[in-house]
Motif scaffolding. Structure first.
Motif, PDB file in Angstrom:
ATOM      1  N   GLY A 348       0.692  -1.234   0.104  1.00 50.89           N
ATOM      2  CA  GLY A 348       0.009   0.092  -0.108  1.00 50.89           C
ATOM      3  C   GLY A 348       0.923   1.316   0.020  1.00 50.89           C
ATOM      4  O   GLY A 348       0.320   2.403   0.005  1.00 50.89           O
ATOM      5  N   ALA A 349       2.205   1.009  -0.134  1.00 51.54           N
ATOM      6  CA  ALA A 349       2.939   2.521   0.107  1.00 51.54           C
ATOM      7  C   ALA A 349       2.607   3.296  -1.247  1.00 51.54           C
ATOM      8  O   ALA A 349       2.769   4.491  -1.035  1.00 51.54           O
ATOM      9  N   ALA A 350       2.401   2.654  -2.344  1.00 45.35           N
ATOM     10  CA  ALA A 350       2.404   3.717  -3.432  1.00 45.35           C
ATOM     11  C   ALA A 350       0.784   4.173  -3.319  1.00 45.35           C
ATOM     12  O   ALA A 350       0.519   5.284  -3.950  1.00 45.35           O
ATOM     13  N   ARG A 351      -0.072   3.578  -2.735  1.00 49.21           N
ATOM     14  CA  ARG A 351      -1.396   4.488  -2.213  1.00 49.21           C
ATOM     15  C   ARG A 351      -1.416   5.471  -1.259  1.00 49.21           C
ATOM     16  O   ARG A 351      -2.097   6.541  -1.435  1.00 49.21           O
ATOM     17  N   THR A 352      -0.532   5.135  -0.220  1.00 48.30           N
ATOM     18  CA  THR A 352      -0.196   6.405   0.566  1.00 48.30           C
ATOM     19  C   THR A 352       0.639   7.578   0.375  1.00 48.30           C
ATOM     20  O   THR A 352       0.314   8.627   0.449  1.00 48.30           O
ATOM     21  N   LEU A 412       6.151  -4.157  -8.126  1.00 50.43           N
ATOM     22  CA  LEU A 412       4.827  -3.148  -8.101  1.00 50.43           C
ATOM     23  C   LEU A 412       3.688  -3.899  -7.651  1.00 50.43           C
ATOM     24  O   LEU A 412       2.605  -3.323  -6.850  1.00 50.43           O
ATOM     25  N   TRP A 413       3.709  -5.113  -7.399  1.00 48.46           N
ATOM     26  CA  TRP A 413       2.472  -5.907  -6.840  1.00 48.46           C
ATOM     27  C   TRP A 413       2.265  -5.647  -5.474  1.00 48.46           C
ATOM     28  O   TRP A 413       1.259  -5.284  -4.901  1.00 48.46           O
ATOM     29  N   TYR A 414       3.538  -5.548  -4.812  1.00 47.30           N
ATOM     30  CA  TYR A 414       3.463  -5.383  -3.234  1.00 47.30           C
ATOM     31  C   TYR A 414       3.034  -3.870  -3.112  1.00 47.30           C
ATOM     32  O   TYR A 414       2.230  -3.569  -2.080  1.00 47.30           O
ATOM     33  N   VAL A 415       3.617  -3.112  -3.538  1.00 46.19           N
ATOM     34  CA  VAL A 415       3.552  -1.460  -3.277  1.00 46.19           C
ATOM     35  C   VAL A 415       2.160  -1.108  -3.549  1.00 46.19           C
ATOM     36  O   VAL A 415       1.640   0.083  -3.036  1.00 46.19           O
ATOM     37  N   THR A 416       1.495  -1.780  -4.562  1.00 43.65           N
ATOM     38  CA  THR A 416       0.202  -1.374  -5.040  1.00 43.65           C
ATOM     39  C   THR A 416      -1.102  -1.959  -4.280  1.00 43.65           C
ATOM     40  O   THR A 416      -2.223  -1.450  -4.465  1.00 43.65           O
ATOM     41  N   ARG A 417      -0.688  -3.064  -3.256  1.00 47.77           N
ATOM     42  CA  ARG A 417      -1.654  -3.724  -2.657  1.00 47.77           C
ATOM     43  C   ARG A 417      -2.674  -2.864  -1.439  1.00 47.77           C
ATOM     44  O   ARG A 417      -1.924  -1.647  -1.173  1.00 47.77           O
ATOM     45  N   PRO A 418      -3.699  -2.824  -1.329  1.00 44.73           N
ATOM     46  CA  PRO A 418      -4.490  -2.223  -0.499  1.00 44.73           C
ATOM     47  C   PRO A 418      -3.558  -1.989   0.998  1.00 44.73           C
ATOM     48  O   PRO A 418      -3.208  -3.207   1.380  1.00 44.73           O
ATOM     49  N   LEU A 419      -4.042  -1.318   1.664  1.00 49.16           N
ATOM     50  CA  LEU A 419      -3.113  -1.245   2.969  1.00 49.16           C
ATOM     51  C   LEU A 419      -3.990  -2.217   3.953  1.00 49.16           C
ATOM     52  O   LEU A 419      -4.899  -2.705   4.090  1.00 49.16           O
ATOM     53  N   PRO A 420      -2.864  -2.898   4.734  1.00 49.78           N
ATOM     54  CA  PRO A 420      -3.263  -3.976   5.538  1.00 49.78           C
ATOM     55  C   PRO A 420      -3.998  -3.261   6.744  1.00 49.78           C
ATOM     56  O   PRO A 420      -3.834  -2.205   6.973  1.00 49.78           O
ATOM     57  N   ALA A 425       2.714  -1.719  12.029  1.00 46.64           N
ATOM     58  CA  ALA A 425       3.182  -2.849  12.698  1.00 46.64           C
ATOM     59  C   ALA A 425       4.599  -3.057  11.817  1.00 46.64           C
ATOM     60  O   ALA A 425       5.622  -3.679  12.448  1.00 46.64           O
ATOM     61  N   GLY A 426       4.835  -3.058  10.350  1.00 44.58           N
ATOM     62  CA  GLY A 426       5.784  -3.387   9.809  1.00 44.58           C
ATOM     63  C   GLY A 426       6.613  -2.141   9.415  1.00 44.58           C
ATOM     64  O   GLY A 426       7.685  -2.284   8.949  1.00 44.58           O
ATOM     65  N   TYR A 427       6.268  -0.871   9.976  1.00 45.67           N
ATOM     66  CA  TYR A 427       7.095   0.114   9.682  1.00 45.67           C
ATOM     67  C   TYR A 427       8.409   0.301  10.703  1.00 45.67           C
ATOM     68  O   TYR A 427       8.410  -0.398  11.759  1.00 45.67           O
ATOM     69  N   ASP A 428       9.589   1.356  10.366  1.00 44.31           N
ATOM     70  CA  ASP A 428      10.316   1.572  11.282  1.00 44.31           C
ATOM     71  C   ASP A 428      11.223   0.362  11.776  1.00 44.31           C
ATOM     72  O   ASP A 428      11.810   0.351  13.020  1.00 44.31           O
ATOM     73  N   THR A 429      11.579  -0.474  10.969  1.00 41.93           N
ATOM     74  CA  THR A 429      12.346  -1.753  11.196  1.00 41.93           C
ATOM     75  C   THR A 429      13.858  -1.562  11.149  1.00 41.93           C
ATOM     76  O   THR A 429      14.649  -1.993  11.518  1.00 41.93           O
ATOM     77  N   GLU A 430      14.193  -0.296  10.250  1.00 46.06           N
ATOM     78  CA  GLU A 430      15.535  -0.327   9.856  1.00 46.06           C
ATOM     79  C   GLU A 430      15.828   1.288  10.305  1.00 46.06           C
ATOM     80  O   GLU A 430      17.028   1.579  10.663  1.00 46.06           O
ATOM     81  N   ARG A 431      14.876   2.244  10.486  1.00 43.42           N
ATOM     82  CA  ARG A 431      15.196   3.563  11.053  1.00 43.42           C
ATOM     83  C   ARG A 431      13.859   4.195  11.295  1.00 43.42           C
ATOM     84  O   ARG A 431      13.027   3.718  10.742  1.00 43.42           O
ATOM     85  N   PRO A 432      13.823   5.116  12.035  1.00 35.98           N
ATOM     86  CA  PRO A 432      12.315   5.799  12.355  1.00 35.98           C
ATOM     87  C   PRO A 432      11.902   6.422  11.035  1.00 35.98           C
ATOM     88  O   PRO A 432      12.782   7.323  10.646  1.00 35.98           O
ATOM     89  N   GLY A 433      10.946   6.219  10.667  1.00 32.76           N
ATOM     90  CA  GLY A 433      10.396   6.913   9.641  1.00 32.76           C
ATOM     91  C   GLY A 433       9.612   8.312   9.862  1.00 32.76           C
ATOM     92  O   GLY A 433       9.145   8.649  11.127  1.00 32.76           O
TER      93      GLY A 433
END
Length: 650
Positions: A348-352, A412-420, A425-433
């Motif tokens: 869903g990143a492409a939708r956000t 492309l498939w992943y980033v255009t999926r609807p948001l979970p 829960a999956g954000y900020d795993t590598e650095r604070p967003g």
């Protein structure tokens, strides 16, 4: 007009060096200065492409440093300058003022300047200098966050791997001199006497394959993803990894001068395009997917160089530079906003973030080779040359093109999926967003996405003929209508299958293949087993030999000399005492004076020599830190001083 080409390469080098050494003092002004220098360099590159300047200066006896903007170098100079400008505009919003932005922008300009020297060099010695500077600055940029040990190790891995392959350039230079290649200009290399010609060709091929992350050197590109996203967008789209492919395209006459070089290069590129495409399909990290796809796409350029498709390889290089730099910048924008680059977390990143998503979509579809976007045309140009060379090459290349559609559509498939339900829960795993995309990223993303889509006009009959004439290859094969239709059908079919099936690498590949592909075929582990460990074991054995035999012999010699000296002194004392007893007081005075001379003069002189030698030894030990990058910096400084001495003396 020679001043124009010198200014083209001197401006980014001088400005980059100035920014890099100013530290934090120009943090606030560094982004604006960097963008201004890059934009000015782009203008100079366009002017140089229109005028076609060249220059040459004496370097060593019988060897000159030559530069020129003509044909392929004109296309490359504009591409490098344009991508550098776009990436630096994006970078202006990527780093906070508390970070050392002056050093970052300085290193980026230094790298761009070294790449411009690489693409305009017409002689092997100047290419070597630029190649070294490019390697050094790439190491500093990949390890920009040097305080993180993992990132520093990644930079070392990338540097040492490419440096190992770079030794081929030194082999080529030495063989060319031995074979009577004269001034070591690119034009004279194909006329090197046999068997030196084969060594020259082998050295060039090894250096080019290593720099372009082709098999078996591909693993260094995976490690290089530890650097900042703008670094990946610049180094791993249009510059560093493309340098090897550019060199092979530029020196295609050298490959044609031997019976074996062309087929070896072509098959290496074709196999890398296919195998690294499979590696890209297996990745779950977006930057790792883009890195593997870079090695795969560069494989098409290498395939073109080996099969004689200079125009197709150049078209592929330029189109890929636009598409891939935009994709890396989009990945960097999401990493900044969401704190992750894991594909499952980017649903869903492409939708956000719609602007980033739209640009990423254009870049991914271009990378997939879907018609009528630019890489569809470019791949068909490459495959036309491959088919003229070998049906097997064409089949492998076409299969690799279908795999490209799969890994591009996967991202492309992943980033255009609807948001979970709970995307946080999956954000900020590598650095604070930051949960926002910097406003400065919009313009470069739009420009690069537009270029990726529009560069297909170079395949139209008029522009295609112009490009071939510019490159001096008017007779190269063009794709036939059925080839265009077949490649379009293959790409669309592969893309549709990847889109509509429940997406997982394990539904497309056997589990054993997935395990090896996820780990980049474990090539780094193999390199450690085959190269690193034996070299370290040899170094340790030599160190033991040095300590016990070489140093041991020196110590034993010193002990022996000391024993002899003590014996001589005892004899000297005994002789003096005997003289005293025989000659009386007068003789005693003379003996005492002699002894004072011995103690105060000879012994003092010996002590002074020993003290000086000890001091020199301490100074000589200071540079011996055991840190590879310090040895490299010392060698680079010494080489620059040598060049300055030569130039000033002349």
């Amino acid at each position: 007009m020679s001043s124009l080409i010198w200014l083209l390469i001197a401006l980014p080098l001088a400005a980059g060096a100035a920014l890099a050494v100013t530290g934090t003092r120009l943090n606030r002004q560094a982004p604006a200065l960097g963008v201004l220098v890059a934009a000015t360099t782009l203008g100079l590159a366009v002017a140089a492409a229109l005028i076609g300047p060249s220059a040459s200066v004496p370097l060593f006896a019988g060897v000159r440093a030559g530069v020129a903007v003509d044909g392929l170098s004109a296309v490359m100079a504009i591409t490098v300058a344009a991508v550098t400008t776009a990436v630096l505009v994006f970078s202006a919003g990527e780093f906070g003022e508390d970070e050392n932005r002056g050093r970052f922008f300085g290193l980026m300009l230094l790298f761009a300047g070294s790449m411009l020297v690489t693409v305009t060099a017409t002689t092997l010695p100047l290419l070597l200098m630029a190649w070294e500077l490019m390697g050094a600055t790439s190491w500093a940029l990949i390890g920009y966050w040097w305080h993180d040990p993992e990132r520093a190790r990644a930079a070392d891995t990338a540097f040492l791997t490419t440096r190992t392959a770079d030794l081929g350039l030194y082999l080529a230079a030495g063989a060319a001199m031995a074979g009577g290649a004269g001034t070591l200009s690119f034009d004279t290399l194909p006329h090197t006497a046999s068997p030196w010609l084969h060594l020259v060709t082998a050295g060039i091929v090894a250096a080019a394959l290593g720099k372009s992350a082709q098999l078996p050197f591909s693993f260094w590109l995976s490690r290089a993803m530890q650097g900042p996203s703008p670094v990946s967008a610049l180094l791993h789209s249009a510059t560093m990894v493309a340098a090897g492919a550019y060199l092979l395209l530029r020196l295609h006459p050298l490959l044609a001068a031997t019976d074996w070089a062309g087929p070896v290069v072509a098959w290496t590129g074709a196999v890398t395009a296919l195998v690294l495409g499979v590696v890209a399909v297996a990745q779950r990290d977006l930057k790792q997917l883009l890195a593997a796809s870079t090695a795969s796409q560069i494989g098409f350029m290498v395939l073109a160089a080996g099969s004689g498709g200079v125009a197709g390889g150049t078209f592929q290089l330029v189109a890929h530079a636009a598409a891939k730099s935009g994709l890396f910048l989009a990945a960097g924008a999401w990493l900044t906003a969401l704190g992750t680059k894991q594909l499952p977390a980017l649903r869903g990143a492409a939708r956000t973030h719609r602007l980033v998503g739209a640009c990423f979509t254009v870049g991914a579809l271009t990378l997939a080779g879907l018609p009528p976007l630019s890489l569809w045309w470019a791949k068909d140009d490459v495959l036309a040359s491959a088919r003229a060379e070998s049906t097997g090459l064409y089949v492998v290349g076409l299969t690799a093109a279908s795999v490209a559609a799969v890994y591009s559509v996967k991202a492309l498939w992943y980033v255009t999926r609807p948001l979970p339900e709970n995307p946080q829960a999956g954000y900020d795993t590598e650095r604070p967003g930051t949960r926002r995309v910097p406003s400065a990223s919009a313009a470069p993303l739009l420009v690069l996405a537009g270029a990726a889509a529009a560069l297909g006009v170079l395949a139209l009959p008029g522009p295609a003929a112009w490009l071939r004439d510019l490159l001096g290859v008017p007779g190269e094969p063009s794709p036939k209508a059925w080839e265009l239709g077949l490649s379009a059908a293959v790409a669309l079919t592969a893309a549709a299958m990847a889109w509509w099936r429940p997406f997982s690498p394990r539904t497309l590949l056997p589990p054993a293949v997935v395990r090896y592909a996820e780990g980049w075929l474990h090539l780094e582990r193999a390199a450690h087993a085959i190269v690193v460990r034996p070299v370290i074991a040899t170094a340790r054995a030599l160190a033991v030999f040095d300590d016990r035999v070489v140093d041991g012999a020196v110590r034993q010699a010193a002990r022996g000399g000391l024993a002899v000296a003590r014996r001589a002194r005892r004899l000297d004392d005994a002789s003096i005492d005997a003289a005293v007893e025989s000659v009386g007081r007068g003789g005693l005075a003379v003996a005492r004076q002699t002894r004072r001379l011995d103690d105060g003069g000879i012994d003092a002189a010996v002590s002074a020599v020993a003290s000086g030698a000890r001091s020199l030894g301490r100074w000589a030990r200071r540079p011996q830190t055991g840190l590879l990058h310090q040895y490299y910096a010392q060698a680079a400084v010494g080489f620059c001083v040598l060049v300055l001495i030569v130039l000033l003396v002349r």
